[in-house]
Motif scaffolding. Structure first.
Motif, PDB file in Angstrom:
ATOM      1  N   ARG A  41     -43.817  23.702  29.704  1.00 36.52           N
ATOM      2  CA  ARG A  41     -43.118  23.089  28.620  1.00 36.52           C
ATOM      3  C   ARG A  41     -42.377  23.979  27.904  1.00 36.52           C
ATOM      4  O   ARG A  41     -41.307  23.438  27.186  1.00 36.52           O
ATOM      5  N   ASP A  42     -42.669  25.240  27.719  1.00 43.17           N
ATOM      6  CA  ASP A  42     -41.732  26.143  26.910  1.00 43.17           C
ATOM      7  C   ASP A  42     -40.351  26.404  27.889  1.00 43.17           C
ATOM      8  O   ASP A  42     -39.486  26.756  27.214  1.00 43.17           O
ATOM      9  N   ASN A  43     -40.214  26.026  29.126  1.00 44.23           N
ATOM     10  CA  ASN A  43     -39.217  26.089  29.717  1.00 44.23           C
ATOM     11  C   ASN A  43     -38.547  24.512  29.871  1.00 44.23           C
ATOM     12  O   ASN A  43     -37.476  24.481  30.936  1.00 44.23           O
ATOM     13  N   LEU A  44     -38.815  23.906  28.943  1.00 36.82           N
ATOM     14  CA  LEU A  44     -38.299  22.394  29.065  1.00 36.82           C
ATOM     15  C   LEU A  44     -37.549  21.872  27.918  1.00 36.82           C
ATOM     16  O   LEU A  44     -38.018  22.656  26.797  1.00 36.82           O
ATOM     17  N   ILE A 100     -31.481  27.603  27.940  1.00 36.45           N
ATOM     18  CA  ILE A 100     -31.597  26.626  29.116  1.00 36.45           C
ATOM     19  C   ILE A 100     -30.828  25.367  28.639  1.00 36.45           C
ATOM     20  O   ILE A 100     -29.999  24.963  29.603  1.00 36.45           O
ATOM     21  N   ALA A 101     -30.690  24.982  27.481  1.00 30.54           N
ATOM     22  CA  ALA A 101     -30.013  23.925  27.313  1.00 30.54           C
ATOM     23  C   ALA A 101     -28.358  24.101  27.404  1.00 30.54           C
ATOM     24  O   ALA A 101     -27.812  23.035  28.018  1.00 30.54           O
ATOM     25  N   PHE A 102     -27.881  25.100  26.908  1.00 33.06           N
ATOM     26  CA  PHE A 102     -26.682  25.292  26.996  1.00 33.06           C
ATOM     27  C   PHE A 102     -25.942  26.345  28.158  1.00 33.06           C
ATOM     28  O   PHE A 102     -24.807  26.016  28.319  1.00 33.06           O
ATOM     29  N   THR A 103     -26.293  27.296  28.572  1.00 35.61           N
ATOM     30  CA  THR A 103     -26.149  28.354  29.303  1.00 35.61           C
ATOM     31  C   THR A 103     -26.132  28.298  30.536  1.00 35.61           C
ATOM     32  O   THR A 103     -25.401  28.403  31.441  1.00 35.61           O
ATOM     33  N   LYS A 104     -27.590  27.863  30.947  1.00 35.31           N
ATOM     34  CA  LYS A 104     -27.601  27.738  32.229  1.00 35.31           C
ATOM     35  C   LYS A 104     -27.425  26.723  32.919  1.00 35.31           C
ATOM     36  O   LYS A 104     -27.337  25.319  32.491  1.00 35.31           O
ATOM     37  N   LYS A 105     -26.976  26.816  34.043  1.00 38.57           N
ATOM     38  CA  LYS A 105     -26.329  25.699  35.074  1.00 38.57           C
ATOM     39  C   LYS A 105     -27.346  24.886  35.731  1.00 38.57           C
ATOM     40  O   LYS A 105     -27.813  25.461  36.735  1.00 38.57           O
ATOM     41  N   PRO A 106     -27.520  23.483  35.727  1.00 35.65           N
ATOM     42  CA  PRO A 106     -28.395  23.042  36.639  1.00 35.65           C
ATOM     43  C   PRO A 106     -28.178  23.065  37.965  1.00 35.65           C
ATOM     44  O   PRO A 106     -27.059  22.721  38.356  1.00 35.65           O
ATOM     45  N   ARG A 107     -29.076  23.339  39.004  1.00 36.94           N
ATOM     46  CA  ARG A 107     -28.795  23.485  40.468  1.00 36.94           C
ATOM     47  C   ARG A 107     -29.275  21.976  41.162  1.00 36.94           C
ATOM     48  O   ARG A 107     -29.003  22.101  42.485  1.00 36.94           O
ATOM     49  N   LYS A 123     -45.360  17.522  27.233  1.00 40.94           N
ATOM     50  CA  LYS A 123     -46.290  18.000  28.525  1.00 40.94           C
ATOM     51  C   LYS A 123     -45.309  18.917  29.364  1.00 40.94           C
ATOM     52  O   LYS A 123     -44.168  18.206  29.552  1.00 40.94           O
ATOM     53  N   SER A 124     -45.913  19.854  30.014  1.00 38.11           N
ATOM     54  CA  SER A 124     -45.492  20.397  31.317  1.00 38.11           C
ATOM     55  C   SER A 124     -45.297  19.361  32.197  1.00 38.11           C
ATOM     56  O   SER A 124     -46.099  18.399  32.397  1.00 38.11           O
ATOM     57  N   LEU A 125     -44.318  19.911  33.389  1.00 34.88           N
ATOM     58  CA  LEU A 125     -44.297  18.915  34.520  1.00 34.88           C
ATOM     59  C   LEU A 125     -45.248  19.594  35.695  1.00 34.88           C
ATOM     60  O   LEU A 125     -45.327  20.614  36.026  1.00 34.88           O
ATOM     61  N   LEU A 126     -46.049  18.659  36.060  1.00 36.75           N
ATOM     62  CA  LEU A 126     -47.071  18.976  37.360  1.00 36.75           C
ATOM     63  C   LEU A 126     -46.366  18.406  38.692  1.00 36.75           C
ATOM     64  O   LEU A 126     -45.724  17.320  38.439  1.00 36.75           O
ATOM     65  N   PRO A 127     -46.859  18.755  39.877  1.00 38.30           N
ATOM     66  CA  PRO A 127     -46.245  18.405  41.137  1.00 38.30           C
ATOM     67  C   PRO A 127     -46.406  16.863  41.140  1.00 38.30           C
ATOM     68  O   PRO A 127     -45.754  16.044  41.909  1.00 38.30           O
ATOM     69  N   SER A 128     -47.642  16.257  40.470  1.00 39.08           N
ATOM     70  CA  SER A 128     -47.959  14.862  41.128  1.00 39.08           C
ATOM     71  C   SER A 128     -47.038  13.743  40.486  1.00 39.08           C
ATOM     72  O   SER A 128     -46.706  12.777  41.174  1.00 39.08           O
ATOM     73  N   GLY A 129     -46.322  14.205  39.389  1.00 39.62           N
ATOM     74  CA  GLY A 129     -45.168  13.186  38.961  1.00 39.62           C
ATOM     75  C   GLY A 129     -43.856  13.313  39.480  1.00 39.62           C
ATOM     76  O   GLY A 129     -43.171  12.460  39.124  1.00 39.62           O
ATOM     77  N   ILE A 130     -43.779  13.991  40.532  1.00 43.39           N
ATOM     78  CA  ILE A 130     -42.342  14.488  41.182  1.00 43.39           C
ATOM     79  C   ILE A 130     -42.074  13.059  42.208  1.00 43.39           C
ATOM     80  O   ILE A 130     -42.923  13.450  43.410  1.00 43.39           O
ATOM     81  N   SER A 131     -41.172  12.290  42.108  1.00 44.72           N
ATOM     82  CA  SER A 131     -41.037  11.325  43.060  1.00 44.72           C
ATOM     83  C   SER A 131     -39.913  11.858  44.251  1.00 44.72           C
ATOM     84  O   SER A 131     -40.063  11.385  45.411  1.00 44.72           O
ATOM     85  N   PHE A 168     -33.028  12.868  31.406  1.00 47.26           N
ATOM     86  CA  PHE A 168     -33.684  12.939  30.002  1.00 47.26           C
ATOM     87  C   PHE A 168     -34.236  14.532  29.527  1.00 47.26           C
ATOM     88  O   PHE A 168     -34.329  14.914  28.437  1.00 47.26           O
ATOM     89  N   ALA A 169     -34.070  15.288  30.563  1.00 47.03           N
ATOM     90  CA  ALA A 169     -34.539  16.756  30.145  1.00 47.03           C
ATOM     91  C   ALA A 169     -33.866  17.643  31.141  1.00 47.03           C
ATOM     92  O   ALA A 169     -33.202  17.271  32.031  1.00 47.03           O
ATOM     93  N   LYS A 170     -33.864  19.017  30.658  1.00 44.41           N
ATOM     94  CA  LYS A 170     -33.423  20.023  31.589  1.00 44.41           C
ATOM     95  C   LYS A 170     -34.746  20.979  31.374  1.00 44.41           C
ATOM     96  O   LYS A 170     -35.331  21.385  30.601  1.00 44.41           O
TER      97      LYS A 170
END
Ligand code: GLU
Length: 376
Positions: free
Chosen positions: A366-369, A273-280, A298-306, A328-330
């Motif tokens: 969070r395993d994918n963060l 995730i950090a190095f190979t995958k290109k963010p879209r 923690k994992s990201l939940l919908p409530s925190g997305i602005s 700060f993260a991918k």
């Protein structure tokens, strides 16, 4: 010390720089034969070997009458198209003397950025190894377009190290290793033998000039070492132009620079995730979600997305930013951008009411963060 450090190694990725096996006139058959001899020895000793070889462009450019580095992309691609088959023929001949088979694998960044294709490439390589065939990987220079390029084979080799779960990456270069100063300018420059951690101070020691044959200088090698060691594989940079240095390394000689694997290696998937995958795209998180992800893991939940930027599919990587736009993260999203536009700011329990279905409570598990700072 080296013998101890390499004791656990079984699978090794060896990156061969253009400067090692070619010169202005094309490929250096003797050097390639030497490397094939060494690889055969390593296999006799029980190592599994994957090669990442540069020099397709160097092997083809003289046919087009090009001196120095080809200046345009079509010229590079044409030179690579001519040179790649020549490169493979040399390796095929070199291994043939030992009754070994070689296989060509040409990759683009996209092949590794898509999880399905990544796993597919991995299966192919594992099958080749299982059958005792030596994979020889290069970037698919002839067709690749700029945004899909690995850029240089140092980078490609570190990703391949992760892909095949190798224990060691050896970079065969035309220099002896990492020096504390530029040895071409300062005769007192000292070779650094072992690097426990790649600190900013170590990074400063690497300049970024390459030779005219390949693309990588020490800068890209250090970056590759950083990636590979974070993944948990030691990395050695040694001079490949000196005969049989490769064997000497495995004999435990203190040559070149050896970077020890990180003590807390990232899981292979996070590394991907950090190095190979290109963010879209980008997700902008409110303060609470930012804190939960960045500080509490923690994992990201919908409530925190602005806010959402970009258009992406389920399974794509996205950048996570705070409200000021500081990344700060991918992470890999479970929902598409159009789904997120509908459920952003909502509670987890509302997802299925709004969409009529749900893939899970988390937008990004969070395993994918991967937090930035742990990645570089
Ligand atoms: N893929 C290029 C080639 O085969 C080399 C890239 C590099 O030197 O890093 O010529």
């Amino acid at each position: 010390m080296r013998t101890k450090l390499l004791a656990h190694v079984k699978r090794v990725v060896i990156k061969i720089g253009s400067g090692v096996i070619s010169d202005e006139h094309g490929l250096d058959t003797d050097k390639i034969t030497n490397i094939c001899d060494d690889v055969e020895q390593l296999r006799q000793r029980g190592f599994e070997v994957v090669l990442v070889s540069s020099a397709a462009i160097a092997a083809g450019k003289h046919v087009l009458g090009i001196k120095g580095r080809p200046q345009t992309i079509p010229l590079k691609q044409a030179a690579a198209a001519i040179g790649q088959s020549r490169l493979m023929r040399e390796f095929k001949d070199g291994f043939h003397q030992h009754n070994l088979q070689a296989a060509q694998v040409l990759l683009t960044r996209d092949d590794l950025a898509n999880r399905r294709r990544y796993l597919n490439a991995r299966n192919t390589l594992m099958t080749l190894l299982e059958y005792g065939v030596i994979p020889i990987i290069n970037e698919n220079d002839t067709v690749v377009v700029d945004e899909l390029r690995f850029g240089d084979n140092d980078n490609l080799s570190s990703m391949v190290t992760n892909l095949v779960e190798a224990h060691l990456l050896v970079i065969l270069s035309d220099v002896d290793g990492l020096y504390d100063q530029d040895p071409r300018q300062n005769p007192d420059a000292q070779l650094i033998s072992n690097v426990v951690r790649i600190t900013p101070e170590i990074e400063k020691m690497a300049g970024d000039e390459g030779s005219s044959l390949g693309t990588g200088g020490m800068f890209t090698k250090l970056k590759a070492a950083k990636r590979a060691t974070l993944y948990g594989a030691g990395t050695a940079i040694i001079n490949g132009r000196n005969s049989h240095n490769l064997l000497h390394l495995f004999d435990g000689h203190e040559l070149g620079t050896y970077f020890l694997p990180a003590r807390d290696p990232m899981a292979a998937r996070k590394h991907w995730i950090a190095f190979t995958k290109k963010p879209r795209g980008k997700l902008f998180l409110d303060d609470g979600a930012h804190k939960a992800v960045a500080e509490k893991g923690k994992s990201l939940l919908p409530s925190g997305i602005s806010r959402i930027e970009g258009s992406f599919e389920r399974g794509d990587a996205v950048r996570l930013c705070d409200l000021d736009g500081v990344e700060f993260a991918k992470g890999v999203t479970n929902y598409t951008s159009s789904e997120l536009l509908r459920i952003q700011g909502k509670r987890t329990s509302d997802i299925s009411t709004i969409l009529g279905y749900q893939y899970g409570d988390e937008i990004i598990h969070r395993d994918n963060l991967v937090k930035l700072g742990t990645e570089n």
